[in-house]
Design an enzyme around this catalytic site. Structure first.
Site, PDB file in Angstrom:
ATOM      1  N   CYS A  94      63.235  59.484   7.823  1.00 17.21           N
ATOM      2  CA  CYS A  94      63.211  58.526   8.262  1.00 17.21           C
ATOM      3  C   CYS A  94      64.425  57.053   7.760  1.00 17.21           C
ATOM      4  O   CYS A  94      65.311  56.559   8.296  1.00 17.21           O
ATOM      5  CB  CYS A  94      61.974  57.552   7.138  1.00 17.21           C
ATOM      6  SG  CYS A  94      60.480  58.251   7.570  1.00 17.21           S
ATOM      7  N   LEU A 117      54.539  54.952   3.768  1.00 15.57           N
ATOM      8  CA  LEU A 117      54.499  55.545   2.859  1.00 15.57           C
ATOM      9  C   LEU A 117      55.139  56.925   3.084  1.00 15.57           C
ATOM     10  O   LEU A 117      56.435  56.325   3.293  1.00 15.57           O
ATOM     11  CB  LEU A 117      53.344  56.989   4.295  1.00 15.57           C
ATOM     12  CG  LEU A 117      52.875  57.285   5.307  1.00 15.57           C
ATOM     13  CD1 LEU A 117      53.251  59.173   4.326  1.00 15.57           C
ATOM     14  CD2 LEU A 117      51.914  57.330   5.255  1.00 15.57           C
ATOM     15  N   LYS A 159      58.527  47.251   9.252  1.00 17.59           N
ATOM     16  CA  LYS A 159      59.570  48.139   9.026  1.00 17.59           C
ATOM     17  C   LYS A 159      60.277  48.750   9.188  1.00 17.59           C
ATOM     18  O   LYS A 159      61.125  49.335   7.930  1.00 17.59           O
ATOM     19  CB  LYS A 159      58.017  49.243   9.977  1.00 17.59           C
ATOM     20  CG  LYS A 159      58.986  50.650  10.162  1.00 17.59           C
ATOM     21  CD  LYS A 159      58.148  51.478   8.618  1.00 17.59           C
ATOM     22  CE  LYS A 159      58.591  52.355   8.152  1.00 17.59           C
ATOM     23  NZ  LYS A 159      58.327  53.866   8.610  1.00 17.59           N
TER      24      LYS A 159
END
Ligand code: UDX
Length: 436
Positions: free
Chosen positions: A262, A152, A206
């Site tokens: 992130c 997200l 990821k």
């Protein structure tokens, strides 16, 4: 729905996941160690800014399906436990800090019922899931563990959770996959691609995705440097290469680079993990990606100096934007704030405006000056620096701002302002990667 879910860690990811899973009809128990956060969420209030999530949270709290607590024993009723705690960069190196993930799994282990499935969502170094699964086999042999990375984006958290472009599950057996299919059934029914992987591959998906995105941004920022040296225009270059569907036009916005909670820490942790695994060379390029990214911050400061003076002590610089991207109040590793702080350290008077990020920014950089209105922020400024591309900055009328400032100089650090509009209003306009 019969399954009961728990969400362990109710920060950005966890609060979003809890509210979204509740909206799919599940009973969801959110657990967090921070009593203030739990109190806020329990009142249906969001501790951070995320468009659409505030309304969803308030709506789900009213249904009675969603609850938050600091009491870990409350997860005992749940069948599936989503671990959503943070994995920040360690203080003295590049690696990820796994303290919170390990603590979360250990905290719920005593309450796991027969057949419970623990599902990690946090971004972790490859191999973590396997080792947690082995530990769980000792501490709670009645339970299993899977990994289900999230992708997200801040600003689109609800959309990305309820209509993701793919669902990736790392599982060690069919049963774990079946449970996750039951949880995500309404999302799968929308035609969302479902990818079953083993545990290490799911973890790698990821970090590989984030590394690719970071590479794309640093690639275009490297092109911006070359455009500056050669007299080109990176915005035209990006548009032209983006028409090739193999390249695509997304994530080719040149500017001051990526920040946030992130991308920067994920590429660093990925490098650290690759080195541990003996695959250091494979990810050496990420070091360069990081360096290009940090250099973009320096380049904008160089433009400021060349416009004003090497010595910035006599100048007031108005900064538009503090958050690492628009539609978020997140200032973690924000290029905008880093640049603001560096300019202040160089002696300039720096005043920062942001539509949502002033309070979080003030906590991190209390010595910077902040202004609640753009008009106040730019008053008597020698230069305006546009560093986060909020819509309200694109909609500013440069002819209204002109009489307020001392010098009509604007630097667009995000290549998002309308150059002609500013120039037509008499401004000197610079943008990274555009020589004209
Ligand atoms: C990112 C990933 O996109 C998401 O899939 C993952 O789950 C978490 O990390 P996020 O941190 O919300 O999401 O931000 P993102 O939209 O990816 O932007 C990251 C940074 O890159 C921002 O600072 C943004 O300003 C910058 N950026 C993005 C650019 O400089 N240029 C671009 O073209 C795109």
């Amino acid at each position: 729905m019969d399954l009961i879910l728990s969400v362990v860690g109710c920060g950005y990811l966890g609060a979003t996941h809890a509210a979204c899973m509740s909206s799919l009809g599940f009973r969801v128990i959110g657990v967090d160690t921070d009593p203030d956060k739990v109190a806020m969420l329990s009142r249906g209030e969001l501790p951070f800014y995320e468009p659409g999530l505030d309304t969803l949270l308030a709506q789900e709290m009213k249904t009675g399906r969603l609850s938050f607590t600091t009491d870990f024993s409350a997860v005992a009723d749940a069948d599936v436990h989503f671990v959503c705690v943070g994995t920040p960069q360690i203080k003295d190196g590049l690696a990820a800090d796994l303290t919170y993930v390990k603590a979360a799994v250990a905290a719920i282990a005593p309450y796991l019922k027969e057949g419970a499935l623990v599902v990690g969502k946090s971004t972790v170094p490859v191999g973590t899931a396997q080792s947690l699964r082995s530990e769980l086999a000792q501490s709670a042999p009645q339970a299993d563990l899977a990994w289900n990375p999230e992708f997200l984006r801040e600003g689109f958290a609800v959309e990305d959770t309820l209509t993701p472009n793919r669902l990736v599950v790392g599982v060690a057996n069919d049963r774990a996959e079946e449970i996750l299919k039951e949880v995500y059934e309404p999302i799968i029914a929308l035609g969302t691609p479902w990818i079953r992987a083993d545990l290490p591959t799911a973890e790698l998906v990821k970090v590989a995705a984030n590394s690719f995105l970071a590479t794309k941004i640093s690639f275009i920022n490297a092109m911006a440097e070359v455009c500056e040296a050669a007299g080109g225009d990176v915005t035209v270059l990006a548009k032209a290469i983006g028409y090739d569907p193999r390249i695509g036009n997304r994530f080719l916005q040149a500017g001051i680079g990526f920040g946030g909670g992130c991308l920067p820490k994920d590429i660093r942790a990925f490098m650290a993990r690759a080195e541990e695994l003996g695959a250091k060379q494979a990810l050496e390029f990420l070091r360069e990606i990081d360096a290009i990214n940090l250099r973009a911050r320096q380049r904008v400061i160089d433009v400021v100096r060349s416009e004003l003076s090497e010595d910035l002590t006599q100048y007031k610089i108005a900064i538009l934007g503090a958050t690492f991207k628009p539609d978020s109040d997140d200032v973690r590793d924000s290029p905008a704030l880093d640049i603001s702080a560096q300019l202040q350290a160089a002696g300039a008077t720096v005043v920062v405006h942001d539509p949502k990020g002033i309070e979080p920014a003030r906590k991190r950089f209390p010595s910077l000056q902040y202004s609640e209105s753009v008009t106040d922020c730019v008053k008597a400024a020698d230069l305006i620096l546009h560093l986060t591309e909020w819509r309200e900055y694109r909609e500013l009328d440069p002819s209204v701002l002109g009489p307020l400032v001392k010098n009509k100089i604007v630097i667009d650090g995000r290549n998002a302002l309308d150059r002609d509009k500013w120039r037509n209003a008499g401004w000197k306009f610079h943008a990274l990667g555009r020589t004209d």
